[in-house]
Design a protein around this motif. Structure first.
Motif, PDB file in Angstrom:
ATOM      1  N   LYS A 182      -6.919  -8.560  -5.405  1.00  0.00           N
ATOM      2  CA  LYS A 182      -5.526  -8.106  -5.473  1.00  0.00           C
ATOM      3  C   LYS A 182      -5.361  -6.924  -6.442  1.00  0.00           C
ATOM      4  N   ILE A 183      -5.924  -7.032  -7.640  1.00  0.00           N
ATOM      5  CA  ILE A 183      -5.736  -5.934  -8.612  1.00  0.00           C
ATOM      6  C   ILE A 183      -6.516  -4.677  -8.176  1.00  0.00           C
ATOM      7  N   ILE A 184      -7.607  -4.885  -7.459  1.00  0.00           N
ATOM      8  CA  ILE A 184      -8.380  -3.731  -6.965  1.00  0.00           C
ATOM      9  C   ILE A 184      -7.567  -3.022  -5.872  1.00  0.00           C
ATOM     10  N   ASP A 185      -7.070  -3.799  -4.909  1.00  0.00           N
ATOM     11  CA  ASP A 185      -6.369  -3.196  -3.755  1.00  0.00           C
ATOM     12  C   ASP A 185      -4.982  -2.664  -4.117  1.00  0.00           C
ATOM     13  N   GLU A 186      -4.233  -3.433  -4.911  1.00  0.00           N
ATOM     14  CA  GLU A 186      -2.832  -3.042  -5.156  1.00  0.00           C
ATOM     15  C   GLU A 186      -2.660  -2.108  -6.351  1.00  0.00           C
ATOM     16  N   ILE A 187      -3.543  -2.221  -7.336  1.00  0.00           N
ATOM     17  CA  ILE A 187      -3.362  -1.437  -8.571  1.00  0.00           C
ATOM     18  C   ILE A 187      -4.449  -0.370  -8.710  1.00  0.00           C
ATOM     19  N   GLY A 188      -5.535  -0.530  -7.975  1.00  0.00           N
ATOM     20  CA  GLY A 188      -6.610   0.461  -8.037  1.00  0.00           C
ATOM     21  C   GLY A 188      -7.501   0.291  -9.258  1.00  0.00           C
ATOM     22  N   PHE A 189      -7.548  -0.950  -9.802  1.00  0.00           N
ATOM     23  CA  PHE A 189      -8.391  -1.183 -10.991  1.00  0.00           C
ATOM     24  C   PHE A 189      -9.818  -1.547 -10.579  1.00  0.00           C
ATOM     25  N   VAL A 190     -10.777  -0.847 -11.170  1.00  0.00           N
ATOM     26  CA  VAL A 190     -12.187  -1.210 -10.986  1.00  0.00           C
ATOM     27  C   VAL A 190     -12.843  -1.187 -12.365  1.00  0.00           C
ATOM     28  N   CYS A 191     -13.705  -2.191 -12.630  1.00  0.00           N
ATOM     29  CA  CYS A 191     -14.397  -2.229 -13.927  1.00  0.00           C
ATOM     30  C   CYS A 191     -15.337  -1.034 -14.057  1.00  0.00           C
ATOM     31  N   ASP A 192     -15.396  -0.468 -15.269  1.00  0.00           N
ATOM     32  CA  ASP A 192     -16.278   0.675 -15.535  1.00  0.00           C
ATOM     33  C   ASP A 192     -17.564   0.260 -16.221  1.00  0.00           C
ATOM     34  N   ILE A 193     -17.483  -0.847 -16.994  1.00  0.00           N
ATOM     35  CA  ILE A 193     -18.583  -1.129 -17.931  1.00  0.00           C
ATOM     36  C   ILE A 193     -19.515  -2.201 -17.377  1.00  0.00           C
ATOM     37  N   ASP A 194     -20.731  -1.796 -17.123  1.00  0.00           N
ATOM     38  CA  ASP A 194     -21.775  -2.684 -16.619  1.00  0.00           C
ATOM     39  C   ASP A 194     -22.153  -3.686 -17.734  1.00  0.00           C
ATOM     40  N   PHE A 195     -22.436  -4.932 -17.361  1.00  0.00           N
ATOM     41  CA  PHE A 195     -22.641  -5.979 -18.364  1.00  0.00           C
ATOM     42  C   PHE A 195     -23.798  -5.655 -19.319  1.00  0.00           C
ATOM     43  N   ALA A 196     -24.928  -5.215 -18.770  1.00  0.00           N
ATOM     44  CA  ALA A 196     -26.096  -4.969 -19.644  1.00  0.00           C
ATOM     45  C   ALA A 196     -25.775  -3.868 -20.662  1.00  0.00           C
ATOM     46  N   ALA A 197     -25.103  -2.808 -20.196  1.00  0.00           N
ATOM     47  CA  ALA A 197     -24.776  -1.696 -21.103  1.00  0.00           C
ATOM     48  C   ALA A 197     -23.729  -2.147 -22.123  1.00  0.00           C
ATOM     49  N   GLY A 198     -22.731  -2.911 -21.666  1.00  0.00           N
ATOM     50  CA  GLY A 198     -21.677  -3.388 -22.565  1.00  0.00           C
ATOM     51  C   GLY A 198     -22.234  -4.334 -23.621  1.00  0.00           C
ATOM     52  N   LEU A 199     -23.197  -5.171 -23.198  1.00  0.00           N
ATOM     53  CA  LEU A 199     -23.791  -6.131 -24.131  1.00  0.00           C
ATOM     54  C   LEU A 199     -24.630  -5.394 -25.177  1.00  0.00           C
ATOM     55  N   ASP A 200     -25.337  -4.394 -24.721  1.00  0.00           N
ATOM     56  CA  ASP A 200     -26.153  -3.587 -25.619  1.00  0.00           C
ATOM     57  C   ASP A 200     -25.275  -2.949 -26.714  1.00  0.00           C
ATOM     58  N   ARG A 201     -24.145  -2.366 -26.283  1.00  0.00           N
ATOM     59  CA  ARG A 201     -23.216  -1.741 -27.236  1.00  0.00           C
ATOM     60  C   ARG A 201     -22.637  -2.778 -28.183  1.00  0.00           C
ATOM     61  N   THR A 202     -22.364  -3.963 -27.642  1.00  0.00           N
ATOM     62  CA  THR A 202     -21.758  -5.027 -28.457  1.00  0.00           C
ATOM     63  C   THR A 202     -22.744  -5.506 -29.522  1.00  0.00           C
ATOM     64  N   ILE A 203     -23.997  -5.685 -29.126  1.00  0.00           N
ATOM     65  CA  ILE A 203     -25.020  -6.104 -30.103  1.00  0.00           C
ATOM     66  C   ILE A 203     -25.129  -5.041 -31.207  1.00  0.00           C
ATOM     67  N   ALA A 204     -25.139  -3.789 -30.794  1.00  0.00           N
ATOM     68  CA  ALA A 204     -25.249  -2.698 -31.784  1.00  0.00           C
ATOM     69  C   ALA A 204     -24.061  -2.741 -32.736  1.00  0.00           C
ATOM     70  N   TRP A 205     -22.882  -3.043 -32.200  1.00  0.00           N
ATOM     71  CA  TRP A 205     -21.689  -3.094 -33.064  1.00  0.00           C
ATOM     72  C   TRP A 205     -21.841  -4.193 -34.126  1.00  0.00           C
ATOM     73  N   TYR A 206     -22.277  -5.396 -33.697  1.00  0.00           N
ATOM     74  CA  TYR A 206     -22.429  -6.491 -34.683  1.00  0.00           C
ATOM     75  C   TYR A 206     -23.552  -6.171 -35.681  1.00  0.00           C
ATOM     76  N   ARG A 207     -24.576  -5.499 -35.191  1.00  0.00           N
ATOM     77  CA  ARG A 207     -25.670  -5.108 -36.093  1.00  0.00           C
ATOM     78  C   ARG A 207     -25.162  -4.170 -37.190  1.00  0.00           C
ATOM     79  N   HIS A 208     -24.234  -3.272 -36.811  1.00  0.00           N
ATOM     80  CA  HIS A 208     -23.776  -2.256 -37.767  1.00  0.00           C
ATOM     81  C   HIS A 208     -22.490  -2.637 -38.498  1.00  0.00           C
ATOM     82  N   ASN A 209     -21.956  -3.811 -38.223  1.00  0.00           N
ATOM     83  CA  ASN A 209     -20.683  -4.178 -38.864  1.00  0.00           C
ATOM     84  C   ASN A 209     -20.736  -5.561 -39.518  1.00  0.00           C
TER      85      ASN A 209
END
Ligand code: NAD
Length: 328
Positions: free
Chosen positions: A286-313
């Motif tokens: 519904k949100i894809i068809d009616e609102i045009g929302f599509v996820c941009d962030i692939d899980f592996a890349a997002g997880l990698d960034r998240t790990i880096a954030w916790y490592r640096h914070n």
């Protein structure tokens, strides 16, 4: 736009504030007020760099304070309602706080919307309201079947929103999102808990046998969907917000072990969570068809960034982890 963000000092609320001040809506934000009672999960550090924006102000208060809520709703046009008790394990220990904040607090916002006509509210709910789905994906038309005090208190909020929209004609939307991950997530939730445990060379406590399956979305994708819905969503409607990416808790843990160069010896199976739902999975057509929302962030890349954030914070999460009452 004059936007009131409840729970804006928490994980997703603070990400929403950061996002809306830099996305395509940024120039239409005239004023943004954050209302947050700063429970153990609320943290002003989550809002650093945003509170210096002249349009942004912070109000330390409770969504159950009806006169405060009334005053704030009257002076804003859009409300994005994140404030909640959000941890399932805590809801098993003290359900009453969840009932108070998630149901009574939501009702206080809805009552203010009846008095002050012409405002729009997005109620940020969860895929957990559908309960466990052994196969297939939950659509917005599926019945609610929550099994924890957390998910049932959120589902009660969903029902109140839908009933108030139909009984009083107020402009409320309900969103049901899958599990979020990303920076500034309190280190009691599985991804930050496990990442910080591994950074500290500690074990990963996995409930039961780890077969439980969850769908995961990066918090920035969730926040982008909410911004789109503020503008394009239809009053009284429910929108699932998912990524279509599901993974078992065990497979997620193994991925984290690999990404942090650890082996399976760090896995520690612990007694299963009471009433632990086996699987959540959303149909987000519904949100894809009616609102045009599509996820941009692939899980592996997002997880990698998240790990880096916790490592640096570490200075962000160490005091929280040290001071938090363990529920897992
Ligand atoms: P969080 O626990 O990190 O933040 C909740 C915020 O609400 C905190 O800042 C807290 O201080 C504030 N708060 C709590 N009680 C309050 C009260 N009575 N008055 C005012 N403020 C109060 O939660 P989160 O993970 O950011 O989740 C935000 C919303 O999104 C919740 O409604 C949750 O149900 C929903 N949601 C979360 C996820 C997820 O994966 N985290 C997924 C789907 C939906």
């Amino acid at each position: 736009m004059r936007i009131l963000v409840t729970g804006g000092a928490g994980f997703i609320g603070s990400a929403f504030v950061r996002n809306i001040l830099r996305n395509e809506l940024k120039s239409s934000v005239e004023k943004l007020t954050i209302l947050d009672s700063l429970t153990y999960a609320g943290n002003l550090q989550n809002l650093e760099n945003t509170l210096s924006d002249k349009r942004v102000s912070f109000v330390h208060g409770d969504i159950r304070d009806r006169s405060l809520v009334d005053r704030l709703v009257s002076s804003h046009d859009q409300i994005v309602h994140f404030a909640a008790e959000s941890h399932v394990d805590r809801s098993l220990h003290s359900p009453s706080t969840f009932i108070e904040t998630n149901i009574v607090g939501t009702a206080s916002l809805l009552d203010a919307l009846i008095i002050h006509a012409g405002k729009r509210m997005i109620y940020v709910s969860t895929d957990e309201v559908y309960g466990s789905v052994a196969e297939g994906r939950s659509t917005e038309k599926d019945p609610l079947n929550p099994s924890s005090p957390y998910s049932s208190s959120k589902a009660s909020g969903d029902l109140l929103c839908i009933a108030y929209a139909s009984s009083f004609g107020i402009d409320v939307l309900v969103t049901r999102c899958c599990n979020n991950y990303g920076p500034y997530q309190f280190p009691e939730k599985i991804i930050p808990l496990f990442v910080t445990n591994l950074l500290d060379d500690c074990a990963l406590p996995i409930y039961g046998t780890g077969v439980n399956i969850r769908e995961w979305i990066h918090v920035d994708d969730h926040c982008r969907a909410l911004s789109l819905l503020l503008v394009k969503g239809k009053a009284g409607q429910i929108y699932n917000i998912g990524s279509n990416f599901t993974i078992s808790n065990l497979a997620l843990s193994q991925k984290l072990l690999m990404m942090l160069s650890k082996d399976d010896q760090y896995i520690e199976y612990v007694a299963d969570r009471s009433g632990h739902d086996f699987r959540y999975a959303l149909d987000s057509t519904k949100i894809i068809d009616e609102i045009g929302f599509v996820c941009d962030i692939d899980f592996a890349a997002g997880l990698d960034r998240t790990i880096a954030w916790y490592r640096h914070n570490e200075e962000w999460w160490r005091p929280l982890k040290a001071g938090s009452t363990r529920v897992r």
